[in-house]
Scaffold this active site. Structure first.
Site, short mmCIF file in Angstrom:
data_model
loop_
_atom_site.label_atom_id
_atom_site.label_comp_id
_atom_site.label_asym_id
_atom_site.label_seq_id
_atom_site.Cartn_x
_atom_site.Cartn_y
_atom_site.Cartn_z
N ILE A 126 1.06 -1.35 0.09
CA ILE A 126 -0.03 0.02 0.10
C ILE A 126 0.78 1.36 -0.11
O ILE A 126 0.85 2.22 -0.86
CB ILE A 126 -0.94 0.12 1.29
N ASP B 63 0.28 3.85 -5.88
CA ASP B 63 -0.66 5.07 -5.70
C ASP B 63 -1.91 5.02 -5.66
O ASP B 63 -2.96 5.50 -6.15
CB ASP B 63 -0.36 5.86 -7.49
N SER C 5 -7.69 6.59 -5.09
CA SER C 5 -6.60 6.76 -6.11
C SER C 5 -5.83 8.00 -6.02
O SER C 5 -6.62 8.91 -6.00
CB SER C 5 -7.55 6.48 -7.65
N ARG C 6 -4.61 8.11 -5.65
CA ARG C 6 -3.78 9.02 -5.55
C ARG C 6 -3.53 9.92 -6.76
O ARG C 6 -2.86 11.06 -6.47
CB ARG C 6 -2.44 8.61 -4.65
N VAL C 7 -3.89 9.46 -7.83
CA VAL C 7 -3.77 10.32 -8.77
C VAL C 7 -5.25 11.05 -9.06
O VAL C 7 -5.06 12.29 -9.85
CB VAL C 7 -3.47 9.58 -10.24
#
Length: 537
Positions: free
Chosen positions: A340, A344, A369-371
């Protein structure tokens, strides 16, 4: 008969000596000191390199590949990639002076190969365009650019709320039998016509399950742009350890050609177990849960190779979707937390949701979703902006509503809308949806246009609405697909189209339970019972 002149004799001798020197080949040869459990200790290879491929000669005269992993003072610890039963003490080992490398190129597409790149599908040799090292250092930040192009999975819940971009690393995490592999197969099928080459790496799974994956992809016509790497449970830990790096190297070839590739590691918890087995046999000191100290580095150096290259370097991308199996939903265990922290974002699949027939069983609260919306088309961003918030409000009210019967009108409306939103996010197996149709469905749900449809009729409503839009509103769908935006004018047209459909909508009598994807449960329960990847979504 003429006499030979001295200069002629000397030139003949010179030629013979030069030719003789060319025929002499030095090779460094060692001997096996001990062998067992896929590990050999070899004496005499003082110049062997880390991760060099070595050749063993077994008692049958066959050559078997090994990989140098421990370089000690008086011996080399080698992991054997293959059958070690016929290697004996005193067997000869030769250096190849090559690091572990695999065949790459379009020749591997449509094939099933093992972790060393050899075909296992009975279709003959692979016509490789090139070979690449299995292990290379990931591209640095100067060679990368930010992730901003969507990779459409065809799954409404993911594309709307947890979007994946080309070059991203998104973890798929959940207990066994929650539909992890299903999501991945739908994603591969969804890449048809998207110019994305796919690599599916099966680590430690049953051969029967991998055969099922192959059959599903062939049926959908997805094997044309896909390679399967099989390092199944019946194969050695060495091959299971190597397989993800092999898959990554194949994907990197396409990335460096300026193309887009997707590599799936199913799954990395079994990869970590295989690595632990090898390291314990090599006598490396164990750490937490008996994993070696570099278990984090094992996965970070693999996943860090996923990237979106800058335009100066071809603009290609490699997207990684690693899978991790949890036990009893515990995402705070050692390997899950490691991965984790490398990726991303993660898509968390929940057993309770799966059992309550909410499939795909994505837990929106724990998934991220870190994008984010950078990896969405504008049209999807417009319609799905409040979706996550609406669902979390619904979940909160739902638990609250269980205790109170007298609910005010506003609460009842929020609950009714939440039920329909949840229902519209259900999706059958092997039925990925084009993004323009997803936009239309989510628009209908978020604008409250499903309020007159019973919750159990939502799948049927969706199927009929999709047919209607394709048949009579093809231009509207094309406009959304091509412009990737939902302008005010297009939104108005879409609203009118849905309203005119609603006026004539009649639920079909045949029932709709089949479309949810629960029909294959018994069959896939059996095929995936041990490999940690339920195949319903």
């Amino acid at each position: 008969m003429g006499r030979l002149r001295p200069e002629e004799i000397s030139s003949i001798l010179k030629g013979a000596i030069t030719d003789y020197e060319n025929r002499v080949r030095t090779e460094e040869v060692g001997q096996v000191l001990e062998v067992g459990d896929g590990i050999a200790r070899v004496h005499g290879l003082t110049n062997a390199m880390y991760q060099e491929m070595l050749e063993f000669e077994d008692s049958r005269g066959e050559r078997i590949t090994g990989l140098a992993l421990n370089l000690e003072e008086d011996n080399v610890g080698v992991i054997i990639a293959g059958e070690d039963r016929h290697i004996q003490e005193g067997s000869t080992v030769r250096r190849t002076e090559k690091l572990a490398s695999v065949p790459v190129g379009t020749g591997v597409l449509g094939r099933v190969i093992d972790a060393l790149g050899s075909p296992v599908d009975g279709k003959g040799d692979i016509e490789a365009e090139d070979t690449r090292l299995a292990e290379v250092i990931a591209p640095g930040i100067i060679r990368r650019q930010e992730v901003n192009t969507p990779l459409q999975t065809g799954i409404k819940a993911i594309d709307s709320m947890i979007p994946i971009g080309r070059g991203q690393r998104e973890l798929i995490i959940g207990d066994r039998q929650t539909g992890k592999t299903s999501i991945l197969l739908d994603t591969i099928i969804s890449q048809a016509g998207q110019n994305v080459k796919c690599i599916y790496v099966a680590v430690g799974q049953k051969d029967a399950s991998v055969a099922g994956v192959l059959a599903s992809l062939e049926e959908a016509g997805a094997m044309d742009y896909t390679t399967i790497i099989n390092a199944s449970a019946s194969q050695s830990a060495t091959l299971q350890y190597l397989a993800p790096y092999t898959g990554c190297a194949i994907g990197e070839y396409f990335m460096h050609q300026g193309e887009d590739a997707l590599v799936i590691y199913d799954d990395l918890s079994k990869h970590a177990v295989a690595y632990r087995q090898m390291m314990l046999l090599l006598r490396r000191p164990p750490g937490r849960e008996a994993y070696p100290g570099d278990i984090f580095y094992l996965h970070s150096r693999l996943l860090e190779r996923a990237a979106r290259m800058s335009d100066d370097h071809g603009g290609g991308s490699l997207t990684a979707l690693p899978v991790v199996e949890t036990k009893a939903g515990d995402i705070s265990a050692y390997i899950p937390t490691n991965i984790i922290s490398i990726t991303d974002g993660q898509i968390f699949l929940d057993t309770d949701l799966f059992n309550s027939n909410q499939r795909p069983a994505i837990d929106v609260g724990n998934s991220v979703s870190r994008v984010g919306s950078k990896a969405q088309i504008k049209a999807m961003k417009t319609v799905a902006g409040t979706l996550k918030l609406d669902l979390s409000q619904y979940r909160e009210l739902e638990s609250f509503a269980q205790f109170g019967s007298d609910l005010d009108k506003a609460t009842q409306e929020t609950l009714a809308r939440g039920e329909r939103l949840t229902a519209i996010l259900k999706q059958g197996e092997r039925s990925p949806m084009p993004v323009e149709e997803q936009v239309a469905m989510i628009y209908a749900a978020t604008q409250g246009m499903l309020s007159d449809v019973e919750t159990e009729n939502v799948p049927d409503y969706e199927a009929q609405l999709r047919d209607y839009l394709r048949d009579s509103q093809g231009e509207l769908l094309e406009d959304i697909r091509d412009s990737r935006e939902l302008s005010d004018e297009t939104a108005e047209k879409l609203e009118d189209a849905i309203e005119s459909f609603n006026e004539n909508y009649e639920p079909s009598e045949s029932g709709v339970s089949v479309s949810i994807g629960a029909g294959d449960e018994d069959e896939s329960d059996d095929s995936d019972s041990e490999n940690g990847s339920g195949s319903e979504s």
